[in-house]
Design a protein around this motif. Structure first.
Motif, PDB file in Angstrom:
ATOM      1  N   ILE A  44      38.144   9.033  48.926  1.00 47.02           N
ATOM      2  CA  ILE A  44      37.443  10.045  49.717  1.00 47.02           C
ATOM      3  C   ILE A  44      37.156  11.256  48.848  1.00 47.02           C
ATOM      4  O   ILE A  44      37.999  11.667  48.032  1.00 47.02           O
ATOM      5  CB  ILE A  44      38.304  10.447  50.936  1.00 47.02           C
ATOM      6  N   GLY A  45      35.971  11.827  49.016  1.00 44.25           N
ATOM      7  CA  GLY A  45      35.595  12.980  48.208  1.00 44.25           C
ATOM      8  C   GLY A  45      34.852  14.042  48.992  1.00 44.25           C
ATOM      9  O   GLY A  45      34.513  13.857  50.162  1.00 44.25           O
ATOM     10  N   ARG A  46      34.576  15.137  48.318  1.00 45.53           N
ATOM     11  CA  ARG A  46      33.891  16.269  48.945  1.00 45.53           C
ATOM     12  C   ARG A  46      32.407  16.322  48.604  1.00 45.53           C
ATOM     13  O   ARG A  46      31.659  17.071  49.222  1.00 45.53           O
ATOM     14  CB  ARG A  46      34.572  17.579  48.545  1.00 45.53           C
ATOM     15  N   GLU A  47      31.989  15.539  47.616  1.00 44.91           N
ATOM     16  CA  GLU A  47      30.589  15.527  47.219  1.00 44.91           C
ATOM     17  C   GLU A  47      29.935  14.232  47.671  1.00 44.91           C
ATOM     18  O   GLU A  47      30.482  13.139  47.481  1.00 44.91           O
ATOM     19  CB  GLU A  47      30.460  15.675  45.706  1.00 44.91           C
ATOM     20  N   ALA A  48      28.772  14.337  48.291  1.00 47.21           N
ATOM     21  CA  ALA A  48      28.052  13.144  48.729  1.00 47.21           C
ATOM     22  C   ALA A  48      27.706  12.274  47.535  1.00 47.21           C
ATOM     23  O   ALA A  48      27.268  12.771  46.495  1.00 47.21           O
ATOM     24  CB  ALA A  48      26.785  13.558  49.472  1.00 47.21           C
ATOM     25  N   ARG A  49      27.928  10.983  47.655  1.00 53.88           N
ATOM     26  CA  ARG A  49      27.653  10.060  46.563  1.00 53.88           C
ATOM     27  C   ARG A  49      27.599   8.646  47.126  1.00 53.88           C
ATOM     28  O   ARG A  49      27.807   8.425  48.313  1.00 53.88           O
ATOM     29  CB  ARG A  49      28.732  10.145  45.482  1.00 53.88           C
TER      30      ARG A  49
END
Length: 239
Positions: free
Chosen positions: A137-142
């Motif tokens: 899970i991350g904070r930047e859309a990718r």
């Protein structure tokens, strides 16, 4: 393309799935180092701040292990992307974590934490039941590549196999065997983590679409698979 989810968060076969989940006697248990090691390596491989192993229970999603969001024990089932992700037979990737990305759940919690990316592969047990997810899970859309999807699925399979091995030692009343298995797996995962740090020191990130990097990671995955298979063959089988 948006992921197409079923109409309901609770599938018709959920009672059978829950029986399988509880058969493994792992729901709401204390932390165990080997699962912490798995999520730490997953976060490294996928260059994300958060990785977790979830177990989707009747009304709550328990986090068996978390890297990057320690202290969060889980989420209510309607608030967790893992609840929707177990409904599908393929890895689930969402690159924005908006309400439109999955209408089966509330994304308020994810948005409150500033999360915008989720990729997960199901923990599938031998009867086919999907009891939880391995997710990064991350904070930047990718997005992730097909190669990364395959790697995530292999990691999820390793976690699933480890859960099986844990139960076999538990039913055999061999806590010493489980501790020894964890140590052996942990030694291999320590080497994996060191490899990931080395790659990042040279390239600033782990690029699984680089053939040389992928070959190194695949060798490490195979090493873990071999350890699990060897130990599954010698421990008494669960009934």
């Amino acid at each position: 393309m948006a992921t197409e989810f079923p109409q309901s968060l609770i599938p018709e076969h959920d009672a059978a799935r829950l029986r399988t989940l509880h058969h493994y006697q792992i729901v709401n248990t204390t932390a165990e180092p080997i699962f912490d090691d798995y999520v730490a390596w997953a976060a490294q491989l996928f260059n994300t701040p958060i990785a977790l192993i979830s177990l989707v229970d009747e009304s709550y999603v328990h986090f068996k292990a978390v890297a990057g969001a320690e202290g969060v024990p889980g989420l209510n089932r309607p608030d967790s992307m893992c609840s929707a992700a177990i409904l599908l037979d393929t890895p689930v990737v969402t690159g924005d974590y908006s309400a439109e990305s999955c209408r089966l759940i509330s994304t308020d919690v994810a948005q409150a934490f500033g999360l915008n990316f989720y990729a997960g592969s199901a923990l599938r047990m031998p009867d086919g039941a999907r009891i939880g997810m391995l997710a990064v899970i991350g904070r930047e859309a990718r997005s992730i590549s097909s190669t990364e999807e395959v790697t995530l699925s292999r990691l999820a399979a390793l976690v699933s196999r480890t859960i099986e091995l844990r139960l076999h030692y538990l039913l055999a009343q061999r806590p010493d065997g489980w501790e020894a298995a964890q140590r052996e797996l942990a030694e291999s995962l320590d080497e994996n983590a060191a490899l990931a740090r080395y790659i990042k020191s040279r390239n600033s990130r782990v690029d699984l679409d680089d053939d040389d990097v992928l070959a190194l990671v695949n060798r490490r995955l195979k090493s873990l698979e071999n350890i699990l298979e060897r130990r599954m063959q010698v421990v008494p089988q669960a009934q």
